[in-house]
Design a protein around this motif. Structure first.
Motif, mmCIF file in Angstrom:
data_model
loop_
_atom_site.group_PDB
_atom_site.id
_atom_site.type_symbol
_atom_site.label_atom_id
_atom_site.label_comp_id
_atom_site.label_asym_id
_atom_site.label_seq_id
_atom_site.Cartn_x
_atom_site.Cartn_y
_atom_site.Cartn_z
ATOM 1 N N LEU A 90 0.817 -1.212 0.000
ATOM 2 C CA LEU A 90 0.000 0.000 0.000
ATOM 3 C C LEU A 90 0.856 1.269 0.000
ATOM 4 O O LEU A 90 0.404 2.331 -0.426
ATOM 5 N N ARG A 97 -2.568 1.361 -10.094
ATOM 6 C CA ARG A 97 -3.791 0.546 -10.037
ATOM 7 C C ARG A 97 -3.695 -0.555 -11.082
ATOM 8 O O ARG A 97 -3.027 -0.366 -12.107
ATOM 9 N N LEU A 112 -9.344 10.300 -9.139
ATOM 10 C CA LEU A 112 -8.490 9.768 -8.055
ATOM 11 C C LEU A 112 -8.394 8.247 -8.009
ATOM 12 O O LEU A 112 -7.357 7.702 -7.664
ATOM 13 N N LEU A 113 -9.482 7.584 -8.378
ATOM 14 C CA LEU A 113 -9.518 6.124 -8.233
ATOM 15 C C LEU A 113 -8.547 5.425 -9.176
ATOM 16 O O LEU A 113 -8.135 4.298 -8.920
ATOM 17 N N TRP A 120 -2.152 12.244 -9.267
ATOM 18 C CA TRP A 120 -2.892 11.734 -8.114
ATOM 19 C C TRP A 120 -2.515 12.521 -6.859
ATOM 20 O O TRP A 120 -3.373 12.948 -6.093
ATOM 21 N N PHE A 131 -13.293 16.993 2.230
ATOM 22 C CA PHE A 131 -13.866 15.947 3.100
ATOM 23 C C PHE A 131 -13.574 16.217 4.571
ATOM 24 O O PHE A 131 -13.628 15.321 5.400
ATOM 25 N N GLY A 308 -18.561 6.177 -4.320
ATOM 26 C CA GLY A 308 -19.299 6.314 -3.066
ATOM 27 C C GLY A 308 -20.653 5.635 -3.021
ATOM 28 O O GLY A 308 -21.051 5.125 -1.971
ATOM 29 N N ALA A 315 -22.957 -1.226 2.024
ATOM 30 C CA ALA A 315 -22.677 -1.204 3.469
ATOM 31 C C ALA A 315 -23.990 -1.047 4.245
ATOM 32 O O ALA A 315 -24.209 -1.724 5.263
ATOM 33 N N LEU A 366 -18.689 -3.503 8.910
ATOM 34 C CA LEU A 366 -17.703 -3.290 7.840
ATOM 35 C C LEU A 366 -16.587 -4.335 7.870
ATOM 36 O O LEU A 366 -15.982 -4.630 6.854
ATOM 37 N N VAL A 371 -17.065 -4.691 2.570
ATOM 38 C CA VAL A 371 -17.765 -4.306 1.341
ATOM 39 C C VAL A 371 -16.855 -4.338 0.100
ATOM 40 O O VAL A 371 -17.255 -4.762 -0.976
ATOM 41 N N THR A 375 -8.488 -5.241 -3.093
ATOM 42 C CA THR A 375 -8.092 -4.124 -3.950
ATOM 43 C C THR A 375 -6.773 -4.505 -4.593
ATOM 44 O O THR A 375 -6.060 -5.365 -4.086
ATOM 45 N N PHE A 437 -11.672 0.465 4.588
ATOM 46 C CA PHE A 437 -11.479 1.564 3.635
ATOM 47 C C PHE A 437 -10.065 1.556 3.065
ATOM 48 O O PHE A 437 -9.574 2.573 2.614
ATOM 49 N N GLY A 446 -13.411 9.173 1.082
ATOM 50 C CA GLY A 446 -14.788 9.454 1.490
ATOM 51 C C GLY A 446 -15.223 8.669 2.717
ATOM 52 O O GLY A 446 -16.421 8.550 2.979
ATOM 53 N N TYR A 449 -17.403 10.467 5.254
ATOM 54 C CA TYR A 449 -18.649 10.806 4.557
ATOM 55 C C TYR A 449 -19.568 9.568 4.573
ATOM 56 O O TYR A 449 -20.746 9.633 4.922
ATOM 57 N N MET A 454 -24.108 6.343 6.772
ATOM 58 C CA MET A 454 -24.544 5.065 7.353
ATOM 59 C C MET A 454 -25.168 5.261 8.728
ATOM 60 O O MET A 454 -26.227 4.710 9.031
HETATM 61 C C1 HEM Z 1 -18.838 2.128 2.988
HETATM 62 C C2 HEM Z 1 -18.484 2.850 1.960
HETATM 63 C C3 HEM Z 1 -17.123 2.833 1.313
HETATM 64 C C4 HEM Z 1 -16.189 1.843 1.293
HETATM 65 C C5 HEM Z 1 -16.247 0.463 1.950
HETATM 66 C C6 HEM Z 1 -15.065 2.335 0.517
HETATM 67 C C7 HEM Z 1 -13.899 1.634 0.296
HETATM 68 C C8 HEM Z 1 -12.805 2.126 -0.377
HETATM 69 C C9 HEM Z 1 -11.551 1.432 -0.526
HETATM 70 C C10 HEM Z 1 -11.259 0.043 0.015
HETATM 71 C C11 HEM Z 1 -10.724 2.251 -1.225
HETATM 72 C C12 HEM Z 1 -9.259 2.061 -1.499
HETATM 73 C C13 HEM Z 1 -8.902 1.281 -2.701
HETATM 74 C C14 HEM Z 1 -7.424 1.083 -2.793
HETATM 75 O O1 HEM Z 1 -6.635 1.194 -1.841
HETATM 76 O O2 HEM Z 1 -7.058 0.731 -3.890
HETATM 77 C C15 HEM Z 1 -11.452 3.443 -1.552
HETATM 78 C C16 HEM Z 1 -10.941 4.503 -2.295
HETATM 79 C C17 HEM Z 1 -11.670 5.599 -2.645
HETATM 80 N N1 HEM Z 1 -12.944 5.917 -2.228
HETATM 81 FE FE1 HEM Z 1 -14.100 4.820 -0.991
HETATM 82 N N2 HEM Z 1 -15.361 3.598 0.076
HETATM 83 C C18 HEM Z 1 -16.597 3.944 0.552
HETATM 84 C C19 HEM Z 1 -17.252 5.150 0.347
HETATM 85 C C20 HEM Z 1 -16.769 6.200 -0.399
HETATM 86 C C21 HEM Z 1 -17.427 7.469 -0.591
HETATM 87 C C22 HEM Z 1 -18.762 7.866 0.041
HETATM 88 C C23 HEM Z 1 -16.640 8.198 -1.446
HETATM 89 C C24 HEM Z 1 -16.789 9.589 -1.990
HETATM 90 C C25 HEM Z 1 -17.635 10.407 -1.865
HETATM 91 C C26 HEM Z 1 -15.485 7.406 -1.770
HETATM 92 C C27 HEM Z 1 -14.475 7.816 -2.616
HETATM 93 C C28 HEM Z 1 -13.299 7.107 -2.804
HETATM 94 C C29 HEM Z 1 -12.217 7.590 -3.650
HETATM 95 C C30 HEM Z 1 -12.217 8.874 -4.473
HETATM 96 C C31 HEM Z 1 -11.193 6.644 -3.543
HETATM 97 C C32 HEM Z 1 -9.823 6.700 -4.216
HETATM 98 C C33 HEM Z 1 -8.851 7.336 -3.229
HETATM 99 C C34 HEM Z 1 -7.437 7.452 -3.735
HETATM 100 O O3 HEM Z 1 -6.937 6.559 -4.399
HETATM 101 O O4 HEM Z 1 -6.824 8.479 -3.423
HETATM 102 N N3 HEM Z 1 -15.598 6.198 -1.114
HETATM 103 N N4 HEM Z 1 -12.714 3.354 -1.023
#
Ligand code: HEM
Length: 496
Positions: A90, A97, A112-113, A120, A131, A308, A315, A366, A371, A375, A437, A446, A449, A454
């Motif tokens: 990580l 990615r 960002l994803l 990035w 946020f 999101g 979730a 969680l 969820v 990754t 997360f 997020g 958020y 939730m």
């Molecule tokens: C329960 C709800 C959520 C879960 C379980 C979750 C889970 C995750 C996980 C596991 C990653 C990381 C992936 C990685 O390391 O490759 C991630 C990245 C991300 N999530 Fe969430 N997420 C949730 C809700 C949200 C919400 C509500 C938003 C935005 C409004 C969001 C926006 C993002 C973004 C933009 C990334 C990329 C971050 C980066 O690489 O800098 N997520 N999420």
């Protein structure tokens, strides 16, 4: 002619083997299921439904008790095992990615994803303030309004058995779109909403493509009906984004003129009342003295909605399932709500923070249902992770679900026990095992958020209903948001 063809094929094969040799060498040294020549484990993987794929990952983790590999033809997939390897992966800045994530770019561009490197880094730094707790807390009343609408909809079902994920999807989509773009979709009240439909379709098609290795090549995918359907849905989403951005730019300009005294008081009220959205933060963000371009803004907002909505919906489905499955937990939560919240008072972020058992409950949901179960990362050059040397061109999978269910770190991991996250027990938890997360620099932006949404919806539902599983013996054995979608969720009854 046939001699030319044979020579050409021989050269191509030699070139290919030479290029892939370092990957074969790494793969040969890692344990994994028996693989057929050329196709590797593709045969086994491509036949599986998504839910079985995650089951297989869990089975292999238990079987190999260490890092293992799968071959998808000449592609090497390595599933990392320990928290130490996970932490190293990580934090490794040479990793990007997985290639398959690029398939998302039709919807989220270089958001960002999927972005990496300098872009990035600068975007992540610029977007993080959007946020911040101070901004998220102002979203609480908007989320609460959508929660009230959800309660009204569920009340109308009059205790009959409903497929709850459809209601939750619409509610979460409305809440996230309004707080991120300032647009009221009302998809909960309007089941024919075109954006909601397009969004649903787009995520479904993108997921189908990502889990089907036969559709990986653009050249093949672009000749399918699925591609045409996807392009049509994405066009609807992009069109809405373009309109919303124009409206917000105009509103912000008006606000600026207002501050500099060009516009007079009556307009002021209307504008000032508008809440600051994530889009506003993006429109006013400066990187090195310059604002983000229109397409960068569009990509990031689409990323927020894409990353999101499905995750938070899934979730919430698991939260409600757990309430139905464990009535004693439901009772404990309700008691806490009655003790801590004053009847009829506005539900604020600050009030939610007083609900400590709710926090433990959500944490356990969680963990238990992880969820996002996996990754991935892609190696782009030589690197060492967990003492093993990897060359470029390998996909590393981080097993978030496996770690969250490892008996080495969690006592009775297959039992639902929110109290395991109580302070005294939590202290024994090593880092990089509980990561709903993810972790490291790409940790979900997020996350707070999502937790706010939730908790808010859970409290609103608990204050209005008793949640029952239609069939108390029904087991939800599968842990992924995508799986939940493909399985059609489960049925709940909401009794007043
Ligand atoms: C329960 C709800 C959520 C879960 C379980 C979750 C889970 C995750 C996980 C596991 C990653 C990381 C992936 C990685 O390391 O490759 C991630 C990245 C991300 N999530 Fe969430 N997420 C949730 C809700 C949200 C919400 C509500 C938003 C935005 C409004 C969001 C926006 C993002 C973004 C933009 C990334 C990329 C971050 C980066 O690489 O800098 N997520 N999420």
């Amino acid at each position: 002619m046939s001699l030319v063809l044979v020579i050409f094929l021989t050269f191509a094969a030699c070139y290919f083997i030479r290029a892939k040799w370092p990957v074969f060498t790494v793969g040969r040294r890692i344990r994994g299921p028996w693989a057929l020549p050329l196709v590797g484990n593709v045969q086994m993987i491509s036949k599986l439904k998504p839910e079985s794929l995650f089951k297989i990952v869990a089975e292999f983790r238990a079987k190999y008790r260490g890092t293992y590999r799968l071959w998808l033809g000449p592609e090497l997939w390595v599933f990392l095992h320990s928290p130490a390897e996970t932490r190293e992966a990580l934090h490794d800045t040479t990793l990007t990615r997985p290639v398959a994530f690029q398939q998302l770019s039709v919807l989220i561009g270089n958001g960002l994803l999927i972005s990496h490197g300098k872009q990035w880094e600068t975007h992540r730094r610029a977007l993080s303030p959007a946020f911040h707790a101070n901004i998220l807390n102002t979203f609480a009343p908007v989320i609460a309004q959508h929660g009230e609408e959800l309660v009204r909809k569920l009340r109308a079902t009059e205790g009959s058995s409903v497929e709850v994920s459809d209601y939750l999807f619409a509610c979460v989509l409305d809440a996230i779109v309004e707080t991120s773009m300032g647009k009221q979709l009302n998809s909960l009240t309007d089941p024919h909403n075109s954006y909601a439909h397009a969004f649903h379709k787009t995520s479904e098609l993108l997921f189908k493509r990502m889990t089907n290795p036969l559709l990986a090549l653009d050249f093949i995918f672009q000749h399918t009906n699925m591609y045409r359907e996807l392009s049509a849905s994405v066009a609807v989403i992009h069109q809405l984004m373009a309109t919303v951005i124009d409206e917000r730019i105009a509103a912000l300009k008006q606000e600026e003129s207002l501050i500099s005294g060009v516009i007079t008081a009556p307009a002021e009220e209307g504008i000032r009342k508008q809440r600051r959205t994530l889009l506003d933060t993006l429109l006013t963000t400066q990187i090195g003295g310059e604002g983000l371009t229109r397409s960068e803004i569009c990509d990031e907002v689409n990323t927020f909605v894409f990353a999101g909505v499905d995750t938070t919906t899934a979730a919430m489905c698991f939260v409600l399932y757990s309430l139905g499955k464990y009535p004693a937990e439901q009772h404990k939560l309700l008691t806490e709500i009655e003790e801590q919240l004053s009847l009829g008072a506005e539900l604020t972020a600050e009030a939610l923070n007083r609900l400590t058992y709710l926090d433990l409950f959500v944490k356990e949901v969680l963990r238990y249902y992880t969820v996002v179960p996996l990754t991935g990362r892609q190696t782009t050059s030589d690197t060492v992770i967990g003492g093993r040397r990897y060359c470029a061109g390998i996909t590393l999978w981080i097993d978030l679900y496996g770690l969250a269910h490892d008996a080495q770190y969690f006592d009775k991991p297959d039992e639902f026990q929110p109290l395991r996250f109580a302070q005294t027990q939590k202290e024994h938890l090593p880092p990089y095992v509980y990561m709903p997360f993810s972790g490291g620099p790409h940790i979900c932006i997020g996350r707070n958020y999502a937790l706010l949404i939730m908790k808010m919806l859970t409290v609103q539902i608990l204050c209005n209903f008793e949640v029952n599983l239609r069939d108390p013996h029904e087991e939800l054995v599968l842990q992924s948001q995508m799986v939940l979608k493909s399985l059609h969720g489960f049925n709940l009854m909401f009794r007043q």
